[in-house]
Design an enzyme around this catalytic site. Structure first.
Site, PDB file in Angstrom:
ATOM      1  N   SER A  29       0.819  -1.209   0.000  1.00  0.00           N
ATOM      2  CA  SER A  29       0.000   0.000   0.000  1.00  0.00           C
ATOM      3  C   SER A  29       0.850   1.254   0.000  1.00  0.00           C
ATOM      4  O   SER A  29       1.898   1.321   0.654  1.00  0.00           O
ATOM      5  CB  SER A  29      -0.910   0.017   1.230  1.00  0.00           C
TER       6      SER A  29
ATOM      7  N   GLU B 135       0.067   3.746   1.538  1.00  0.00           N
ATOM      8  CA  GLU B 135      -0.013   4.289   2.891  1.00  0.00           C
ATOM      9  C   GLU B 135       1.302   4.105   3.652  1.00  0.00           C
ATOM     10  O   GLU B 135       1.578   4.839   4.600  1.00  0.00           O
ATOM     11  CB  GLU B 135      -1.148   3.620   3.661  1.00  0.00           C
TER      12      GLU B 135
ATOM     13  N   TYR C  74      -2.907   0.384   9.973  1.00  0.00           N
ATOM     14  CA  TYR C  74      -2.993  -0.288   8.675  1.00  0.00           C
ATOM     15  C   TYR C  74      -1.662  -0.192   7.934  1.00  0.00           C
ATOM     16  O   TYR C  74      -1.125  -1.181   7.425  1.00  0.00           O
ATOM     17  CB  TYR C  74      -4.104   0.365   7.845  1.00  0.00           C
TER      18      TYR C  74
END
Length: 322
Positions: free
Chosen positions: A126, A128, A150
């Site tokens: 990801s 992120e 996450y």
């Protein structure tokens, strides 16, 4: 003999598009969810491929469950798309984020190591993990700076992949994907919430749409093109990690304006900002550099954010306005 693929976490947007992509290439596809009997598989039904996929139950947190699935179905390729998918939810359920993403990835790697089969493994990373990129596009060498449970879990999974690849010679790769959307996104994702909201307002079913921080900016792509990148990563002579992105960043305010414009609406007349939707540690800017994937994988991403918005709006218009 056709190749066999196991998609762990087939029920989501990426799982469904990946299954369709692999079927088009002649694969025998097995897909898992936590509980096959309780899952609706709406995305597979929408794409018209549910009957072409073998569906099984796998709990990625349970080593025995993962071991049995890989041993019995003996895949040539494993795609791990399972685990918690919401950044916002990870602040409320951090333990579930770590267990489903990091421990789940570790379980798969350990099974591959113990069975000692020449299986190839793709793991969903990801953007992120990079945290806030500012205006400088992140590439494969950009340091991680995760800001959510996450992202911490995804970062851990990525380093586990690297460790097992270097230690045991396993073909394992991470696709560090930036935001990618499609009509298969559920409305808990803000992009689909915006587009469905605009369609409902146009249809007279909603008056006001409440949203969070519209000043965040993201690199948005088209999901079917991103699953093609997943497959391309698994066809290389040597496993490696790749950033998958468009290289173009726009604000959520831009996204909302374009979506409402499609329905001939002024977004400012219908959107309210709700502070409770703001995240504890928000990433303001996120943009990726896909140069390595374009060069080494010959990957193409012809759809930009405007095309993504238009196709998602078309799908919602059929649902609410026809």
């Amino acid at each position: 003999m056709s190749k066999k693929a196991l998609i762990i976490g087939i029920t989501g947007q990426d799982g469904a598009y990946l299954a369709k992509h692999l079927l088009s290439k002649g694969y025998e596809v097995t897909g898992s969810s936590r509980d096959v009997m309780a899952s609706l598989f709406n995305n597979l039904n929408t794409l018209g491929i549910r009957d072409q996929v073998n569906l099984i139950s796998v709990s990625i947190n349970d080593f025995r469950s993962v071991f049995n699935a890989i041993q019995v179905y003996d895949p040539d390729e494993i795609y791990n798309l399972a685990g918690q998918t919401s950044v916002g939810l990870s602040f409320d359920q951090p333990v579930e984020a770590i267990e489903s993403i990091a421990i789940g990835t570790l379980n798969i790697l350990e099974v591959i190591r113990l069975l000692n089969k020449p299986v190839r493994f793709y793991n969903a990373g990801s953007s992120e993990c990079f945290g806030d990129t500012g205006n400088l596009p992140a590439n494969e060498n950009t340091p991680f700076a995760p800001r959510s449970p996450y992202a911490v879990a995804k970062s851990t999974a990525k380093w586990l992949i690297n460790s097992y690849r270097e230690s045991y010679g396993i073909y394992a790769c991470t696709g560090i994907l930036f935001n990618h959307e499609s009509p298969l996104r559920p409305e808990r994702f803000v992009t689909q919430k915006i587009i469905a909201g605009a369609a409902k307002i146009k249809a007279g079913q909603l008056e006001v749409l409440q949203l969070g921080n519209l000043d965040i900016s993201r690199d948005w792509g088209w999901a079917p093109e991103y699953v093609d990148a997943m497959w391309l990563m698994m066809q290389q002579d040597k496993s490696d990690d790749f950033v998958i992105a468009t290289g173009r960043m726009e604000s959520l305010k831009y996204f909302a304006a374009k979506a409402f414009e499609y329905f001939d609406l002024d977004w400012q007349a219908h959107v309210e900002i709700e502070s409770s939707f703001f995240r504890p540690n928000e990433i303001l800017c996120s943009i990726g550099d896909p140069s390595k994937a374009i060069k080494m994988l010959n990957w193409k991403h012809p759809t930009d954010i405007d095309g993504v918005i238009e196709m998602m709006c078309e799908a919602q218009a059929k649902k609410y306005l026809n």
